[in-house]
Design an enzyme around this catalytic site. Structure first.
Site, mmCIF file in Angstrom:
data_model
loop_
_atom_site.group_PDB
_atom_site.id
_atom_site.type_symbol
_atom_site.label_atom_id
_atom_site.label_comp_id
_atom_site.label_asym_id
_atom_site.label_seq_id
_atom_site.Cartn_x
_atom_site.Cartn_y
_atom_site.Cartn_z
ATOM 1 N N THR A 190 4.597 1.851 -2.713
ATOM 2 C CA THR A 190 4.097 2.917 -3.455
ATOM 3 C C THR A 190 5.121 3.877 -3.555
ATOM 4 O O THR A 190 6.592 3.310 -3.420
ATOM 5 C CB THR A 190 2.980 3.514 -2.672
ATOM 6 O OG1 THR A 190 2.323 4.884 -3.612
ATOM 7 C CG2 THR A 190 3.183 4.243 -1.138
ATOM 8 N N ASN A 191 4.804 5.137 -4.053
ATOM 9 C CA ASN A 191 6.093 5.959 -4.192
ATOM 10 C C ASN A 191 5.918 7.334 -3.790
ATOM 11 O O ASN A 191 4.871 7.674 -3.585
ATOM 12 C CB ASN A 191 6.612 6.003 -5.744
ATOM 13 C CG ASN A 191 5.308 6.178 -6.793
ATOM 14 O OD1 ASN A 191 4.926 7.261 -6.892
ATOM 15 N ND2 ASN A 191 4.995 5.077 -7.346
#
Ligand code: PMT
Length: 390
Positions: A190-191
Site C-alpha cells: 500500500t502507500n
C-alpha cells in the site's frame, strides 16, 4: 496493578518513496491499552508515529526512538522496545502490532517506476518477529485474541451544502490508499496516502451542492456525514475500479486516490514455507488496471471533466504532463512527495494545475482550497451549464 508494555498499531515496511508493506489484520491495540490503563494498570504503548491515539491516565505513548527519530517499521519498534525495557521493569508484554510478514530487502527513497506491461518484481525478506523479540527481552508475552478487531466507525459532524453553485452536478471522487493483498495472512502492498486530499475535495464540491460519490481506499479519517456525499470503502484496485464504474454516469471524475500500480501475480499462502529455504525471495507483480485512464478513454459515458493527480518524488512536472496525455485527462494536479511538500498525509498541499495549454502554480494552500479550484473548473465549463441550471 501491573506494569504492561504493549506494541500496537501497523508498522510500515517502506519499499520506496511512496509505497510500503503492511498488514491489514486490524487489531485495535490502542483500545486494549486504554482499557487496561483505565483499569489502573501502568501501560506503556509503543506505536508508529503517524497513528492517532487519545491521552489517558496511566498511559504512556512512545512514538519515537531515543535518538528522536520516529517509529515507522517493525525494526523501529524492536529498537524502541529494547530501549524502554533497558530503563523500565514490566510485568507483562502484549504484542498487538499488526506487522507485515515481510519487508523490502533493499528499500529506496525514490518512487519506483515501471514501464507499461512490464512485469515487476520486488525482493523481500522475512520481517522481524515482534513476539519473539519481546520474549528475548525476558518478558512474559501474550497475544490478545482478536475480539477487539471491530474497527470503530468514526463519523464526522453533520454537514450540508452552503451554496447552490454545483447543484445538479454528479461527481465521482476516488481517495486514499489502495492496498493489494499479497498473502493469506492479510499482508498488503500500500502507500502513504491518508485520503485527506480526496475527502477535502469531496467536501468542497458537496458544500457547493454537487452530489459526490466518494470511493475511499484505506483511510483513517471520519466518514463524512454530509447530505451530499455518499462514501463507499474499497480495498483493492479492482474493487475501486468497479465502484467507480457503478457511479457512472457522472459529470466529473476526480482520481485523487493513490492507486496501487501493481498487485501480486499469485497470493502467497504459507509464509513459513515460502521462506523455508531462502532468506530473500523475489515476488512477481502484475500491472493493475488504470482507473483514470479508463475514465479518460471512455467513449459515450466519458464524464465531461476527468481530473487526475500525480504524486512524484522527482521530475514532478514532466511526469505529470506525460500522465495528462497518456490517460487523456483534462487536468492533472501535480503535487510533490518530498521534504519541501509532502503531499501525502499533510493538511496542506502545493499543487500545479496542468492542462493541455498551460501549467499554473496554485501555490501552497489547504487541501480544501484545492477542492475549491476544482469547483471553479466545474462551474465554469460551458458544457456543464445545462446540468448546472437544472
Ligand atoms: O491522501 P493524501 O494523504 O491527502 O495525499 C494526497 C495524494 C498525494 C495521494 C494525492 O494528491 C495524489 O497525488 N494522488 C495521486 C497519487 C499518484 O501518485 O498517483 P499516480 O501518479 O500513481 O497516478 C496518477 C493518476 O492516475 C492518479 O490520479 C491516480 O489515481 C491514477 N491511477 C494510477 C494508477 C492506476 N492503476 N490507476 C489510476 O487511476
Amino acid at each position: 496493578m501491573r506494569s504492561i508494555l504493549i506494541l500496537s498499531g501497523s508498522p510500515k515496511e517502506v519499499i520506496d518513496g511512496v509505497r510500503y508493506y503492511a498488514s491489514v489484520n486490524g487489531v485495535q491495540g490502542f483500545l486494549t491499552a486504554k482499557t487496561l490503563a483505565l483499569k489502573g494498570n501502568q501501560v506503556t504503548v509503543i506505536m508508529p508515529d503517524d497513528e492517532s491515539y487519545e491521552d489517558c491516565e496511566n498511559l504512556r505513548i512512545i512514538t519515537k526512538k531515543s535518538d528522536g527519530t520516529v517509529i515507522v517499521s517493525a525494526e523501529d519498534m524492536v529498537k524502541a522496545a529494547s530501549e524502554v525495557c533497558a530503563e523500565n521493569k514490566f510485568d507483562l508484554a502484549i504484542q498487538l502490532a499488526n506487522t507485515a510478514s515481510f519487508k523490502a530487502h533493499k528499500p529506496v527513497s525514490q518512487k519506483l517506476k515501471v514501464k507499461d506491461n512490464d512485469l515487476v518484481s520486488f525482493e523481500i525478506e522475512k520481517n522481524t518477529d515482534l513476539f519473539l523479540h519481546l520474549q528475548s527481552l525476558g518478558l512474559p508475552v501474550i497475544e490478545e485474541p482478536d475480539e477487539l478487531n471491530e474497527k470503530p466507525v468514526l463519523k464526522s459532524p453533520a454537514r450540508e451544502p452552503k451554496t447552490k453553485e454545483l447543484i445538479g452536478i454528479k461527481v465521482i471522487v476516488s481517495s486514499g490508499a489502495v492496498s493489494e493483498i499479497l498473502t493469506a495472512k492479510n499482508d498488503v502492498i500500500t502507500n502513504f496516502s491518508s485520503g485527506k486530499q480526496g475527502f477535502e475535495i469531496a467536501y468542497a464540491l458537496a458544500d457547493r451542492g454537487a452530489d459526490v460519490l466518494l470511493i475511499a481506499g484505506n483511510v483513517h479519517l471520519p466518514e463524512p456525514s454530509h447530505t451530499h456525499i455518499k462514501t463507499i470503502y474499497v480495498q483493492s484496485t479492482e474493487e475501486m475500479l468497479k465502484a467507480c464504474q457503478k457511479g457512472l454516469p457522472a459529470h466529473a471524475y476526480i482520481g485523487v486516490a493513490a492507486v496501487a500500480d501493481f498487485g501480486i501475480k499469485t497470493v502467497i499462502n504459507n509464509i513459513e514455507e515460502y521462506f523455508a529455504s531462502d532468506r530473500v525471495r523475489t515476488i512477481e507483480m502484475k500491472q493493475n488496471p488504470d482507473i483514470l485512464s479508463y475514465f479518460g478513454h471512455l467513449k459515450e459515458t466519458r464524464p465531461e471533466i476527468v481530473i487526475g493527480f500525480a504524486a512524484e518524488t522527482h521530475d514532478l512536472l514532466s511526469y505529470a504532463e506525460q500522465k495528462l496525455h497518456k490517460k487523456n485527462a483534462d487536468v492533472i494536479f501535480a503535487n510533490s512527495v518530498s521534504k519541501d511538500n509532502n503531499a501525502m498525509g499533510s493538511d496542506n498541499n502545493r499543487v500545479y494545475m496542468i492542462t493541455k495549454n498551460k501549467t499554473v502554480d496554485c501555490g501552497y494552500s489547504s487541501k480544501y482550497r484545492v477542492g475549491e479550484i476544482i469547483a471553479e473548473i466545474i462551474s465554469s465549463n460551458p458544457k456543464l451549464f445545462p446540468a448546472l441550471q437544472k
